[in-house]
Write an enzyme that holds these catalytic residues in place. Structure first.
Site, mmCIF file in Angstrom:
data_model
loop_
_atom_site.group_PDB
_atom_site.id
_atom_site.type_symbol
_atom_site.label_atom_id
_atom_site.label_comp_id
_atom_site.label_asym_id
_atom_site.label_seq_id
_atom_site.Cartn_x
_atom_site.Cartn_y
_atom_site.Cartn_z
ATOM 1 N N ARG A 48 -13.864 -6.624 -11.101
ATOM 2 C CA ARG A 48 -14.057 -5.995 -9.779
ATOM 3 C C ARG A 48 -14.878 -4.703 -9.871
ATOM 4 N NH1 ARG A 48 -8.478 -6.240 -6.657
ATOM 5 N NH2 ARG A 48 -9.838 -5.616 -4.948
ATOM 6 N N ASP A 103 -6.951 -8.268 4.404
ATOM 7 C CA ASP A 103 -6.113 -9.075 3.512
ATOM 8 C C ASP A 103 -5.597 -10.342 4.188
ATOM 9 O OD1 ASP A 103 -6.494 -7.264 1.473
ATOM 10 O OD2 ASP A 103 -4.695 -6.119 1.934
ATOM 11 N N SER A 141 0.833 -1.212 0.000
ATOM 12 C CA SER A 141 0.000 0.000 0.000
ATOM 13 C C SER A 141 0.863 1.257 0.000
ATOM 14 C CB SER A 141 -0.895 0.024 1.237
ATOM 15 O OG SER A 141 -1.840 -1.009 1.163
HETATM 16 C C1 S3P Z 1 -5.610 -1.393 -0.129
HETATM 17 C C2 S3P Z 1 -6.852 -1.405 0.439
HETATM 18 C C3 S3P Z 1 -7.628 -2.643 0.647
HETATM 19 C C4 S3P Z 1 -6.754 -3.872 0.567
HETATM 20 C C5 S3P Z 1 -5.824 -3.832 -0.609
HETATM 21 C C6 S3P Z 1 -4.920 -2.615 -0.545
HETATM 22 C C7 S3P Z 1 -4.930 -0.103 -0.315
HETATM 23 O O1 S3P Z 1 -8.627 -2.727 -0.339
HETATM 24 O O2 S3P Z 1 -7.543 -5.032 0.513
HETATM 25 O O3 S3P Z 1 -5.012 -4.993 -0.646
HETATM 26 O O4 S3P Z 1 -3.705 -0.088 -0.554
HETATM 27 O O5 S3P Z 1 -5.600 0.923 -0.210
HETATM 28 P P1 S3P Z 1 -10.083 -2.052 -0.157
HETATM 29 O O6 S3P Z 1 -9.913 -0.595 -0.125
HETATM 30 O O7 S3P Z 1 -10.859 -2.508 -1.336
HETATM 31 O O8 S3P Z 1 -10.601 -2.615 1.138
#
Ligand code: S3P
Length: 438
Positions: free
Chosen positions: A125, A324, A25
Protein backbone atom coordinates in the site's frame (compact mmCIF):
# COMPACT_ATOMS: atom_id res chain seq x y z
CA UNK A 1 -11.28 -21.03 11.77
CA UNK A 2 -11.64 -23.37 8.83
CA UNK A 3 -10.11 -22.78 5.40
CA UNK A 4 -13.56 -22.25 3.98
CA UNK A 5 -16.88 -20.95 5.28
CA UNK A 6 -20.10 -22.31 3.86
CA UNK A 7 -22.92 -19.79 3.84
CA UNK A 8 -26.45 -21.12 3.56
CA UNK A 9 -29.30 -19.13 2.05
CA UNK A 10 -31.19 -17.28 4.82
CA UNK A 11 -34.58 -18.65 3.75
CA UNK A 12 -36.44 -17.48 6.87
CA UNK A 13 -35.04 -13.94 6.90
CA UNK A 14 -32.82 -12.36 9.52
CA UNK A 15 -34.45 -11.34 12.79
CA UNK A 16 -32.98 -10.17 16.03
CA UNK A 17 -30.31 -7.89 17.43
CA UNK A 18 -26.84 -8.72 16.12
CA UNK A 19 -24.07 -7.37 18.34
CA UNK A 20 -22.17 -4.60 16.57
CA UNK A 21 -18.53 -4.45 17.69
CA UNK A 22 -16.74 -1.24 18.71
CA UNK A 23 -15.68 1.20 16.03
CA UNK A 24 -12.33 0.31 14.51
CA UNK A 25 -11.20 3.87 13.74
CA UNK A 26 -12.07 5.12 17.21
CA UNK A 27 -10.54 2.08 18.94
CA UNK A 28 -7.18 2.73 17.25
CA UNK A 29 -7.26 6.40 18.13
CA UNK A 30 -8.32 5.78 21.74
CA UNK A 31 -5.22 3.67 22.45
CA UNK A 32 -2.89 6.07 20.66
CA UNK A 33 -4.16 9.22 22.36
CA UNK A 34 -4.49 7.56 25.78
CA UNK A 35 -0.92 6.30 25.37
CA UNK A 36 0.31 9.90 25.17
CA UNK A 37 -1.34 10.79 28.48
CA UNK A 38 0.05 10.19 31.93
CA UNK A 39 -3.02 8.89 33.77
CA UNK A 40 -4.96 5.64 33.19
CA UNK A 41 -7.72 5.73 30.60
CA UNK A 42 -10.44 3.09 30.79
CA UNK A 43 -11.59 2.29 27.26
CA UNK A 44 -14.95 0.54 26.99
CA UNK A 45 -16.33 -1.37 24.00
CA UNK A 46 -12.83 -1.40 22.48
CA UNK A 47 -12.69 -3.43 19.26
CA UNK A 48 -10.80 -6.55 20.23
CA UNK A 49 -9.80 -7.47 16.67
CA UNK A 50 -6.52 -8.00 14.85
CA UNK A 51 -6.20 -4.46 13.46
CA UNK A 52 -6.61 -2.67 16.77
CA UNK A 53 -4.44 -5.24 18.50
CA UNK A 54 -1.68 -4.21 16.09
CA UNK A 55 -1.96 -0.70 17.52
CA UNK A 56 -1.91 -2.10 21.06
CA UNK A 57 1.24 -4.10 20.23
CA UNK A 58 2.99 -1.02 18.83
CA UNK A 59 2.03 1.17 21.80
CA UNK A 60 3.27 -1.49 24.22
CA UNK A 61 6.57 -1.70 22.36
CA UNK A 62 6.89 2.05 22.95
CA UNK A 63 6.55 1.63 26.70
CA UNK A 64 2.82 2.27 27.13
CA UNK A 65 1.02 0.03 29.62
CA UNK A 66 -2.06 -1.68 28.18
CA UNK A 67 -4.16 -4.05 30.30
CA UNK A 68 -7.30 -5.99 29.39
CA UNK A 69 -9.36 -6.12 32.62
CA UNK A 70 -12.41 -7.64 30.88
CA UNK A 71 -13.80 -8.51 27.48
CA UNK A 72 -13.86 -5.40 25.29
CA UNK A 73 -12.25 -3.30 28.00
CA UNK A 74 -8.84 -1.79 28.09
CA UNK A 75 -6.86 0.32 30.52
CA UNK A 76 -4.12 2.34 28.88
CA UNK A 77 -1.54 4.19 30.94
CA UNK A 78 0.96 6.35 29.12
CA UNK A 79 4.04 8.14 30.37
CA UNK A 80 3.19 11.54 28.98
CA UNK A 81 3.39 13.28 25.66
CA UNK A 82 7.18 12.98 25.68
CA UNK A 83 7.34 9.65 27.48
CA UNK A 84 7.39 7.13 24.63
CA UNK A 85 10.57 5.08 24.59
CA UNK A 86 12.69 3.64 21.82
CA UNK A 87 11.38 0.21 20.76
CA UNK A 88 13.87 -2.63 21.13
CA UNK A 89 12.86 -4.24 17.86
CA UNK A 90 10.90 -3.76 14.67
CA UNK A 91 7.30 -2.55 15.07
CA UNK A 92 4.67 -4.67 13.32
CA UNK A 93 1.56 -2.91 11.94
CA UNK A 94 0.14 -6.21 10.63
CA UNK A 95 -2.63 -5.58 8.09
CA UNK A 96 -3.49 -2.17 9.50
CA UNK A 97 -3.12 0.97 7.41
CA UNK A 98 -4.54 3.02 10.26
CA UNK A 99 -1.90 1.77 12.70
CA UNK A 100 0.95 2.44 10.32
CA UNK A 101 -0.09 5.81 8.92
CA UNK A 102 -1.28 7.37 12.17
CA UNK A 103 1.70 6.05 14.12
CA UNK A 104 4.07 7.51 11.53
CA UNK A 105 2.64 10.93 12.36
CA UNK A 106 2.88 10.27 16.07
CA UNK A 107 6.41 8.89 15.93
CA UNK A 108 8.05 11.19 13.37
CA UNK A 109 8.58 13.89 16.06
CA UNK A 110 10.08 11.45 18.64
CA UNK A 111 13.80 11.50 19.40
CA UNK A 112 14.48 7.84 18.58
CA UNK A 113 14.98 5.49 15.67
CA UNK A 114 12.45 2.84 14.69
CA UNK A 115 11.43 0.56 11.86
CA UNK A 116 7.95 -0.58 10.84
CA UNK A 117 6.99 -3.77 9.10
CA UNK A 118 3.60 -5.25 8.18
CA UNK A 119 1.91 -8.04 6.25
CA UNK A 120 2.04 -8.58 2.48
CA UNK A 121 -1.07 -6.46 1.83
CA UNK A 122 0.17 -3.50 3.88
CA UNK A 123 3.58 -3.76 2.24
CA UNK A 124 1.96 -3.07 -1.14
CA UNK A 125 0.00 0.00 0.00
CA UNK A 126 1.15 3.56 -0.77
CA UNK A 127 2.86 5.41 2.06
CA UNK A 128 4.20 8.35 0.04
CA UNK A 129 0.94 10.18 0.77
CA UNK A 130 2.02 10.39 4.43
CA UNK A 131 5.78 10.64 3.91
CA UNK A 132 5.44 13.70 1.70
CA UNK A 133 3.65 16.02 4.17
CA UNK A 134 5.60 14.67 7.17
CA UNK A 135 8.79 15.31 5.19
CA UNK A 136 7.64 18.90 4.62
CA UNK A 137 7.36 19.21 8.41
CA UNK A 138 10.99 18.12 8.71
CA UNK A 139 10.48 14.43 9.47
CA UNK A 140 13.03 11.92 8.23
CA UNK A 141 11.29 8.75 7.06
CA UNK A 142 12.75 6.25 4.64
CA UNK A 143 10.90 3.50 2.86
CA UNK A 144 11.74 0.66 0.51
CA UNK A 145 11.95 1.46 -3.22
CA UNK A 146 10.58 4.52 -5.03
CA UNK A 147 7.10 3.93 -3.65
CA UNK A 148 8.27 4.13 -0.04
CA UNK A 149 6.73 0.78 0.77
CA UNK A 150 7.34 -1.14 4.00
CA UNK A 151 9.68 -1.68 5.73
CA UNK A 152 9.92 1.96 6.71
CA UNK A 153 12.32 3.60 9.12
CA UNK A 154 11.95 6.83 11.02
CA UNK A 155 15.14 8.61 12.01
CA UNK A 156 15.09 11.39 14.64
CA UNK A 157 14.54 14.72 12.88
CA UNK A 158 17.13 16.35 15.13
CA UNK A 159 14.98 19.43 15.58
CA UNK A 160 11.40 20.40 16.31
CA UNK A 161 9.08 19.71 13.36
CA UNK A 162 7.51 22.76 11.77
CA UNK A 163 3.80 23.42 11.45
CA UNK A 164 2.53 23.38 7.87
CA UNK A 165 -0.65 24.09 5.93
CA UNK A 166 -1.09 21.04 3.76
CA UNK A 167 -3.42 20.76 0.78
CA UNK A 168 -4.06 17.05 0.53
CA UNK A 169 -4.77 15.68 -2.95
CA UNK A 170 -6.78 12.82 -1.37
CA UNK A 171 -9.62 12.87 1.12
CA UNK A 172 -8.05 10.45 3.57
CA UNK A 173 -8.52 10.40 7.32
CA UNK A 174 -5.31 8.44 7.69
CA UNK A 175 -3.28 11.11 5.90
CA UNK A 176 -5.05 13.95 7.73
CA UNK A 177 -4.65 12.25 11.11
CA UNK A 178 -0.95 11.50 10.63
CA UNK A 179 -0.29 15.20 9.94
CA UNK A 180 -2.47 16.41 12.84
CA UNK A 181 -0.80 14.00 15.28
CA UNK A 182 2.65 15.19 14.23
CA UNK A 183 1.22 18.71 14.72
CA UNK A 184 1.00 18.11 18.47
CA UNK A 185 4.77 18.49 18.58
CA UNK A 186 5.43 21.31 16.10
CA UNK A 187 6.61 24.91 16.50
CA UNK A 188 3.37 26.38 15.06
CA UNK A 189 -0.19 25.28 14.20
CA UNK A 190 -0.65 22.67 11.49
CA UNK A 191 -3.60 22.52 9.14
CA UNK A 192 -4.81 20.04 6.55
CA UNK A 193 -7.27 20.82 3.77
CA UNK A 194 -8.91 17.93 1.93
CA UNK A 195 -11.02 17.84 -1.25
CA UNK A 196 -13.93 16.45 0.82
CA UNK A 197 -14.11 16.00 4.59
CA UNK A 198 -12.97 12.55 5.69
CA UNK A 199 -13.85 10.94 9.02
CA UNK A 200 -13.10 13.35 11.85
CA UNK A 201 -12.60 11.06 14.85
CA UNK A 202 -9.04 12.26 15.40
CA UNK A 203 -10.13 15.90 15.61
CA UNK A 204 -12.97 15.06 18.00
CA UNK A 205 -10.91 12.84 20.25
CA UNK A 206 -7.99 15.29 20.38
CA UNK A 207 -10.43 17.98 21.52
CA UNK A 208 -11.53 15.55 24.26
CA UNK A 209 -7.91 15.48 25.47
CA UNK A 210 -7.87 19.27 25.76
CA UNK A 211 -5.98 19.87 22.51
CA UNK A 212 -6.95 23.02 20.61
CA UNK A 213 -8.49 21.94 17.32
CA UNK A 214 -10.26 24.17 14.83
CA UNK A 215 -12.35 23.17 11.87
CA UNK A 216 -13.75 25.12 8.98
CA UNK A 217 -15.12 23.53 5.82
CA UNK A 218 -12.60 20.99 4.56
CA UNK A 219 -9.78 22.32 6.77
CA UNK A 220 -8.75 20.98 10.19
CA UNK A 221 -6.13 22.76 12.28
CA UNK A 222 -4.34 21.57 15.39
CA UNK A 223 -2.27 23.67 17.79
CA UNK A 224 0.88 22.18 19.29
CA UNK A 225 0.74 21.18 22.94
CA UNK A 226 3.49 23.22 24.50
CA UNK A 227 2.89 22.30 28.14
CA UNK A 228 2.60 18.65 29.14
CA UNK A 229 -0.17 19.49 31.62
CA UNK A 230 -2.36 20.85 28.83
CA UNK A 231 -2.79 17.33 27.47
CA UNK A 232 -5.48 15.89 29.72
CA UNK A 233 -6.44 12.25 29.32
CA UNK A 234 -10.11 11.56 30.16
CA UNK A 235 -10.77 8.84 32.74
CA UNK A 236 -12.98 6.94 30.37
CA UNK A 237 -13.70 6.57 26.66
CA UNK A 238 -16.66 4.54 25.44
CA UNK A 239 -16.34 3.50 21.82
CA UNK A 240 -19.64 3.37 19.87
CA UNK A 241 -20.53 0.44 17.61
CA UNK A 242 -18.91 0.51 14.18
CA UNK A 243 -21.28 1.65 11.43
CA UNK A 244 -19.00 -0.07 8.92
CA UNK A 245 -19.73 -3.38 10.70
CA UNK A 246 -23.42 -2.52 11.08
CA UNK A 247 -23.52 -1.99 7.29
CA UNK A 248 -23.50 -5.77 6.66
CA UNK A 249 -26.76 -6.07 8.59
CA UNK A 250 -28.25 -2.90 7.14
CA UNK A 251 -27.83 -4.41 3.68
CA UNK A 252 -28.60 -8.03 4.65
CA UNK A 253 -31.72 -6.87 6.51
CA UNK A 254 -32.80 -4.93 3.42
CA UNK A 255 -32.28 -7.60 0.78
CA UNK A 256 -33.05 -10.86 2.65
CA UNK A 257 -36.82 -11.43 2.52
CA UNK A 258 -38.65 -11.49 5.87
CA UNK A 259 -35.92 -9.67 7.84
CA UNK A 260 -36.27 -7.30 10.75
CA UNK A 261 -33.20 -6.28 12.72
CA UNK A 262 -32.31 -3.85 15.48
CA UNK A 263 -28.72 -2.62 15.70
CA UNK A 264 -27.99 -0.92 19.01
CA UNK A 265 -25.38 1.71 19.95
CA UNK A 266 -24.11 2.39 16.46
CA UNK A 267 -21.91 5.43 15.80
CA UNK A 268 -23.64 7.86 13.42
CA UNK A 269 -20.92 10.50 13.04
CA UNK A 270 -21.91 12.34 9.83
CA UNK A 271 -18.51 11.69 8.26
CA UNK A 272 -19.35 7.96 8.36
CA UNK A 273 -23.03 7.69 7.47
CA UNK A 274 -22.88 7.67 3.69
CA UNK A 275 -24.29 4.14 3.74
CA UNK A 276 -27.45 5.33 5.54
CA UNK A 277 -27.97 8.06 2.93
CA UNK A 278 -27.38 5.76 -0.03
CA UNK A 279 -29.59 2.96 1.28
CA UNK A 280 -32.35 5.51 1.97
CA UNK A 281 -32.02 6.74 -1.63
CA UNK A 282 -32.30 3.13 -2.79
CA UNK A 283 -35.62 2.79 -0.94
CA UNK A 284 -34.45 0.92 2.17
CA UNK A 285 -36.65 0.79 5.27
CA UNK A 286 -34.19 2.02 7.86
CA UNK A 287 -35.05 4.04 10.97
CA UNK A 288 -32.52 5.82 13.18
CA UNK A 289 -33.81 6.01 16.75
CA UNK A 290 -32.73 7.13 20.18
CA UNK A 291 -30.03 9.52 18.91
CA UNK A 292 -27.57 10.67 21.58
CA UNK A 293 -23.97 11.74 22.01
CA UNK A 294 -21.17 10.25 24.05
CA UNK A 295 -17.61 11.56 24.27
CA UNK A 296 -18.22 14.00 21.42
CA UNK A 297 -19.53 11.33 19.05
CA UNK A 298 -23.13 10.75 17.93
CA UNK A 299 -24.72 7.33 18.25
CA UNK A 300 -28.13 5.75 17.82
CA UNK A 301 -30.09 2.52 17.50
CA UNK A 302 -30.95 1.58 13.94
CA UNK A 303 -33.73 -0.69 12.73
CA UNK A 304 -34.01 -2.22 9.29
CA UNK A 305 -36.64 -4.27 7.46
CA UNK A 306 -36.71 -5.91 4.07
CA UNK A 307 -37.44 -3.50 1.22
CA UNK A 308 -37.55 -3.33 -2.55
CA UNK A 309 -34.41 -1.43 -3.55
CA UNK A 310 -33.63 0.44 -6.73
CA UNK A 311 -30.29 1.41 -8.26
CA UNK A 312 -28.49 4.69 -7.48
CA UNK A 313 -25.55 6.78 -8.62
CA UNK A 314 -22.81 7.55 -6.14
CA UNK A 315 -19.81 9.77 -6.86
CA UNK A 316 -16.67 11.32 -5.42
CA UNK A 317 -18.40 13.75 -3.00
CA UNK A 318 -19.90 11.02 -0.84
CA UNK A 319 -16.97 8.61 -1.14
CA UNK A 320 -15.09 9.58 2.05
CA UNK A 321 -18.33 8.92 4.01
CA UNK A 322 -18.88 5.59 2.24
CA UNK A 323 -15.39 4.39 1.36
CA UNK A 324 -15.38 1.15 3.38
CA UNK A 325 -18.96 0.26 2.44
CA UNK A 326 -18.59 -0.12 -1.34
CA UNK A 327 -18.22 -3.93 -1.18
CA UNK A 328 -21.45 -4.34 0.82
CA UNK A 329 -23.16 -1.70 -1.33
CA UNK A 330 -22.33 -3.91 -4.30
CA UNK A 331 -24.38 -6.70 -2.68
CA UNK A 332 -27.31 -4.30 -2.22
CA UNK A 333 -27.00 -3.14 -5.84
CA UNK A 334 -27.22 -6.73 -7.15
CA UNK A 335 -30.67 -6.96 -5.49
CA UNK A 336 -31.85 -3.54 -6.65
CA UNK A 337 -34.03 -2.77 -9.64
CA UNK A 338 -31.93 -1.15 -12.39
CA UNK A 339 -28.31 -0.10 -12.51
CA UNK A 340 -26.11 1.26 -9.75
CA UNK A 341 -23.25 3.42 -10.98
CA UNK A 342 -20.34 4.05 -8.64
CA UNK A 343 -17.66 6.57 -9.69
CA UNK A 344 -14.97 8.57 -7.90
CA UNK A 345 -13.96 5.44 -5.99
CA UNK A 346 -10.35 5.10 -7.19
CA UNK A 347 -9.18 4.95 -3.55
CA UNK A 348 -10.63 1.45 -3.38
CA UNK A 349 -7.76 0.23 -5.51
CA UNK A 350 -5.32 0.88 -2.65
CA UNK A 351 -7.25 -0.68 0.22
CA UNK A 352 -6.46 -4.08 1.82
CA UNK A 353 -6.82 -5.42 -1.70
CA UNK A 354 -7.81 -3.69 -4.96
CA UNK A 355 -11.47 -3.72 -4.01
CA UNK A 356 -12.82 -2.62 -7.39
CA UNK A 357 -11.08 -5.57 -9.06
CA UNK A 358 -12.01 -7.92 -6.20
CA UNK A 359 -15.70 -6.95 -6.34
CA UNK A 360 -15.81 -7.31 -10.13
CA UNK A 361 -14.08 -10.72 -10.03
CA UNK A 362 -15.43 -12.35 -6.86
CA UNK A 363 -18.99 -10.98 -6.90
CA UNK A 364 -18.85 -11.68 -10.63
CA UNK A 365 -18.48 -15.40 -9.88
CA UNK A 366 -21.91 -15.34 -8.18
CA UNK A 367 -23.48 -12.81 -10.53
CA UNK A 368 -21.85 -13.42 -13.91
CA UNK A 369 -22.18 -10.52 -16.33
CA UNK A 370 -23.74 -8.19 -13.74
CA UNK A 371 -20.70 -6.14 -12.77
CA UNK A 372 -18.58 -3.93 -14.97
CA UNK A 373 -15.31 -2.57 -13.62
CA UNK A 374 -14.52 1.07 -14.39
CA UNK A 375 -11.21 2.75 -13.76
CA UNK A 376 -12.58 4.55 -10.70
CA UNK A 377 -15.76 2.65 -9.99
CA UNK A 378 -18.28 -0.01 -10.95
CA UNK A 379 -21.51 -0.43 -12.84
CA UNK A 380 -23.73 -3.01 -11.20
CA UNK A 381 -26.82 -4.32 -12.96
CA UNK A 382 -29.42 -5.42 -10.44
CA UNK A 383 -31.99 -8.23 -10.33
CA UNK A 384 -30.07 -10.59 -12.60
CA UNK A 385 -29.57 -14.27 -11.71
CA UNK A 386 -27.26 -14.92 -8.75
CA UNK A 387 -25.90 -18.40 -8.26
CA UNK A 388 -24.04 -20.26 -5.54
CA UNK A 389 -20.29 -20.14 -6.15
CA UNK A 390 -16.95 -20.62 -4.48
CA UNK A 391 -15.47 -17.17 -3.91
CA UNK A 392 -12.33 -15.81 -2.29
CA UNK A 393 -12.02 -13.03 0.27
CA UNK A 394 -8.54 -12.18 -1.07
CA UNK A 395 -7.53 -11.77 2.56
CA UNK A 396 -9.80 -8.72 2.84
CA UNK A 397 -12.21 -8.63 5.78
CA UNK A 398 -14.76 -6.45 4.04
CA UNK A 399 -14.82 -8.70 0.98
CA UNK A 400 -15.38 -11.79 3.18
CA UNK A 401 -18.33 -10.21 5.00
CA UNK A 402 -19.91 -8.72 1.88
CA UNK A 403 -19.69 -12.02 -0.01
CA UNK A 404 -21.25 -13.78 2.99
CA UNK A 405 -24.22 -11.39 3.01
CA UNK A 406 -24.68 -11.82 -0.74
CA UNK A 407 -24.56 -15.61 -0.31
CA UNK A 408 -27.12 -15.51 2.52
CA UNK A 409 -29.43 -13.31 0.43
CA UNK A 410 -29.07 -15.49 -2.67
CA UNK A 411 -28.35 -19.19 -3.04
CA UNK A 412 -25.47 -19.59 -0.62
CA UNK A 413 -21.72 -19.30 -1.05
CA UNK A 414 -18.46 -20.97 -0.19
CA UNK A 415 -15.94 -18.41 0.99
CA UNK A 416 -12.23 -19.11 0.91
CA UNK A 417 -10.02 -17.38 3.48
CA UNK A 418 -12.95 -16.37 5.70
CA UNK A 419 -10.56 -15.80 8.57
CA UNK A 420 -9.87 -12.30 7.28
CA UNK A 421 -12.93 -11.19 9.31
CA UNK A 422 -10.57 -11.27 12.34
CA UNK A 423 -9.31 -7.86 11.19
CA UNK A 424 -12.44 -5.93 12.16
CA UNK A 425 -15.25 -8.29 13.26
CA UNK A 426 -14.06 -11.61 14.73
CA UNK A 427 -17.60 -12.64 15.78
CA UNK A 428 -19.14 -11.89 12.37
CA UNK A 429 -19.85 -15.49 11.30
CA UNK A 430 -21.15 -16.36 14.78
CA UNK A 431 -23.64 -13.48 14.48
CA UNK A 432 -24.60 -14.65 11.00
CA UNK A 433 -25.14 -18.24 12.14
CA UNK A 434 -27.25 -16.99 15.06
CA UNK A 435 -29.44 -14.86 12.79
CA UNK A 436 -29.89 -17.71 10.35
CA UNK A 437 -30.95 -20.04 13.17
CA UNK A 438 -33.26 -17.52 14.83
C1 S3P B 1 -9.58 4.99 8.30
C2 S3P B 1 -9.62 5.77 7.18
C3 S3P B 1 -9.98 5.23 5.85
C4 S3P B 1 -10.69 3.90 5.95
C5 S3P B 1 -10.00 2.97 6.90
C6 S3P B 1 -9.93 3.57 8.30
C7 S3P B 1 -9.19 5.61 9.58
O1 S3P B 1 -8.81 5.08 5.09
O2 S3P B 1 -10.79 3.31 4.68
O3 S3P B 1 -10.70 1.74 6.98
O4 S3P B 1 -9.42 5.01 10.65
O5 S3P B 1 -8.65 6.72 9.54
P1 S3P B 1 -8.19 6.27 4.20
O6 S3P B 1 -7.73 7.33 5.10
O7 S3P B 1 -7.07 5.64 3.45
O8 S3P B 1 -9.32 6.70 3.30
Amino acid sequence: MSEMKIIAPAVHGWRGEPVIPGDKSMSHRSVMLAGLGSTPVHIKNFLHAADCLSTVGVMRALGVRVEFPADGELVVTGRGLHGLSEPASVLDAGNSGTTLRLMMGLLAPQPFFLTFTGDASLSRRPMGRVLLPLGQMGARIYGRNDNNNLPLSIVPAGKKLCGISYDSPVASAQVKSAILLAGLYTDAPTSVTEPFVSRDHTERMLAGFGVRVEREGCTARVYPVTREEDYIAPEEITVPGDISSAAYFLVGGSIIKGSRLLLKNVGINLTRTGILDVLAQMGAHIAVKNERTSGGEALADISVETAELHGVRVGAEIMPRLVDEIPILAAAALFAEGDTVITGAGELRVKETDRLRAIADEFGKMAPGSIEELEDGLIIRGKRPICKARVHSRGDHRMAMSLAVLGAAADGAEIEEPDSVQISYPAFFEQLDRLAGA
